[in-house]
Scaffold this motif. Structure first.
Motif, PDB file in Angstrom:
ATOM      1  N   LEU A   1      -7.399  -5.708 -12.101  1.00  0.00           N
ATOM      2  CA  LEU A   1      -8.239  -6.185 -10.996  1.00  0.00           C
ATOM      3  C   LEU A   1      -9.704  -5.940 -11.302  1.00  0.00           C
ATOM      4  O   LEU A   1     -10.070  -4.931 -11.921  1.00  0.00           O
ATOM      5  CB  LEU A   1      -7.859  -5.474  -9.697  1.00  0.00           C
TER       6      LEU A   1
ATOM      7  N   ALA B   1     -12.756  -6.111  -6.307  1.00  0.00           N
ATOM      8  CA  ALA B   1     -11.573  -6.733  -5.686  1.00  0.00           C
ATOM      9  C   ALA B   1     -11.454  -6.280  -4.242  1.00  0.00           C
ATOM     10  O   ALA B   1     -11.757  -5.120  -3.895  1.00  0.00           O
ATOM     11  CB  ALA B   1     -10.325  -6.359  -6.478  1.00  0.00           C
ATOM     12  N   SER B   2     -10.986  -7.202  -3.396  1.00  0.00           N
ATOM     13  CA  SER B   2     -10.830  -6.893  -1.960  1.00  0.00           C
ATOM     14  C   SER B   2      -9.546  -6.130  -1.727  1.00  0.00           C
ATOM     15  O   SER B   2      -8.643  -6.115  -2.575  1.00  0.00           O
ATOM     16  CB  SER B   2     -10.799  -8.208  -1.154  1.00  0.00           C
TER      17      SER B   2
ATOM     18  N   GLU C   1      -6.459  -8.175  -2.253  1.00  0.00           N
ATOM     19  CA  GLU C   1      -6.061  -8.358  -3.647  1.00  0.00           C
ATOM     20  C   GLU C   1      -5.395  -7.105  -4.211  1.00  0.00           C
ATOM     21  O   GLU C   1      -4.434  -7.190  -4.983  1.00  0.00           O
ATOM     22  CB  GLU C   1      -7.294  -8.710  -4.484  1.00  0.00           C
TER      23      GLU C   1
ATOM     24  N   ASP D   1      -1.911  -6.959  -2.850  1.00  0.00           N
ATOM     25  CA  ASP D   1      -1.031  -7.932  -3.520  1.00  0.00           C
ATOM     26  C   ASP D   1      -0.565  -7.406  -4.877  1.00  0.00           C
ATOM     27  O   ASP D   1       0.505  -7.799  -5.381  1.00  0.00           O
ATOM     28  CB  ASP D   1      -1.792  -9.249  -3.707  1.00  0.00           C
TER      29      ASP D   1
END
Length: 485
Positions: free
Chosen positions: A168, A172-173, A176, A179
């Motif tokens: 990542l 990254a949020s 994300e 996920d």
């Protein structure tokens, strides 16, 4: 039975017991002496072994080799125990790290933050590493793959999740990130049930390795004690063997010294006897020479003198009568005159008349004059003004001078000879020096040098001293000293 009979029987039993004990003690002593002799014989043979100390060195090397081998084995055992402890810790931590991974994932889901994400990443990494370690341990132990299938799935899933999270971007949020999380592939109870048999197996293996290590330590201790005891015993035996050898060599050396001293004493006694005999023979020879000279002078001299007188008288008568026997009588007178001269020379050779009638100093002057007349060297004579000596000392000094001049004539190749007779306190000293080729050290005591030995024996017989050697500059110096009294 009377008291006397009982006392006699008791005394007899006592004597029998004492005799039996004495016999037993003698037998035991004989056996002990035999054992000691056998031991001493073995030790002496060991002491004769030139490299006897090599045995102790070999024992030390063997001890070092055994110690090193045992140490290597113990080191391997210890490494195996450490590896087993690490594997056991990994098995125990696997359940804890799995629970921690679920907890950090739930905490980030509830409250997304970089700190919670970092905690989760660290937990997942520890979980993946622990799983990898457990799988490696199982492969080394030869454990069936079915028993570690749960660990294998867990390790694969956590490794995959770790890759996804690391892939990542930094910005990254939280969505994300979530996920990237994988759903749990192994239940906590299932993992615990799968790991408990493995933990028990590894604990049993660890206990077994600890037991083997303890046994190895005991064996090492026993082997070290045995080897050290053997080494100390061999060292003691070798020291005793060398002590016995040194004692035997010292005894042999003492016996050799005693034999040498005895031989030296016998040689001294025999040398003194031979010296005394040689001196006696020289004295006896001088006495016999004197007696023979007197016989020749008195008896043969009278006969020759009377015969010459009678022949001279007959010769005068024959000349007056013009007899044809004049020539024969003349030859008879000449022969008798020759006999008288020969008689004089023989007497002079036996005992010089000058020495007998005038003394030592005129005799030495006469000897020097005769030598100057016939020898190829000059003679320088130095004498005291007056000297009174007894007959034995005078003859000894004269004979030494006579023998020395003879030797110089034969061997020295000298051109000058100096003879000095001096009186030094209670000693009369004769020195004869020449400028010849000198005398070799080996020639002074070689077999056959009877002239030099005769001079020495004359000095010994009269308590004097004789020495011969190189002169300070060149040639030979002879010294002959006698006490005046």
């Amino acid at each position: 039975m009377s008291d006397a009979e009982r006392s006699a029987k008791a005394a007899a039993r006592h004597r029998a017991i004492v005799e039996g004990l004495s016999r037993a003690a003698r037998k035991a002593g004989s056996a002990t002496d035999g054992a000691e002799r056998l031991t001493d014989s073995v030790l002496m043979r060991l002491a004769r072994f030139r490299w006897g100390a090599l045995l102790v060195v070999l024992i030390g090397v063997a001890f070092a080799a055994v110690s090193e081998t045992t140490f290597q084995g113990m080191q391997r055992e210890r490494e195996e125990i450490d590896a087993s402890r690490l594997s056991l810790a990994a098995l125990n931590n696997l359940v804890y790290d799995n629970a921690q991974g679920m907890a950090t994932e739930a905490r980030y889901t509830e409250e997304p933050s970089p700190d919670h994400l970092a905690q989760h990443l660290a937990t997942v990494q520890r979980l993946a590493e622990a799983g990898t370690h457990v799988l490696g341990w199982a492969a080394r132990r030869g454990i069936d793959e079915e028993r570690v299938a749960v660990v294998k799935r867990l390790t694969a899933a956590e490794s995959e999740e770790l890759k996804r999270l690391r892939a990542l971007p930094q910005d990254a949020s939280p969505v994300e990130v979530m996920d990237a999380f994988l759903p749990p592939v192994v239940d906590q109870n299932e993992l615990r049930e799968a790991l408990e048999p493995l933990v028990r197996t590894e604990r049993a293996y660890l206990e077994e390795q600890m037991t083997l290590l303890g046994e190895e330590i005991e064996r090492q201790r026993a082997a070290a004690i045995v080897v050290i005891a053997i080494g100390v015993l061999m060292l003691i035996l070798l020291l005793r063997a060398y002590a016995m050898r040194s004692q035997a060599e010292a005894q042999i050396a003492d016996r050799l010294r005693a034999a040498r001293d005895e031989l030296d004493a016998l040689v001294r006694v025999r040398t003194e006897e031979l010296s005394e005999l040689a001196s006696h023979l020289q004295t006896e020879a001088e006495r016999q020479k004197s007696a023979l000279a007197r016989e020749l002078h008195d008896e043969l001299g009278s006969i020759l003198t009377a015969s010459r007188m009678e022949a001279s008288m007959l010769l005068r008568r024959a000349r007056k009568q013009d007899s044809p026997d004049v020539e024969s009588l003349s030859r008879v007178c000449d022969i008798l005159e020759q006999g008288v001269q020969i008689k004089r020379r023989v007497i002079e050779g036996l005992v010089p008349t000058v020495l007998t009638h005038l003394g030592l100093l005129p005799a030495l002057e006469s000897l020097a004059e005769e030598t100057r007349a016939s020898a190829p060297f000059t003679v320088d004579l130095e004498l005291p003004d007056a000297l009174e000596l007894d007959r034995d000392r005078a003859i000894a000094i004269y004979r030494v001078a006579q023998e020395a001049l003879t030797n110089i004539r034969k061997h020295a190749q000298a051109t000058e000879v100096r003879i000095a007779l001096t009186v030094d306190g209670p000693t009369v000293r004769l020195e004869i020096r020449d400028n010849g080729v000198g005398i070799a050290a080996t020639a002074r005591g070689k077999t056959g040098s009877h002239g030099l030995l005769g001079m020495k024996y004359r000095a010994d017989a009269l308590g004097g001293r004789f020495a011969i050697g190189p002169a300070p500059e060149r040639g030979t110096l002879l010294e002959f000293a006698l006490p005046l009294a």
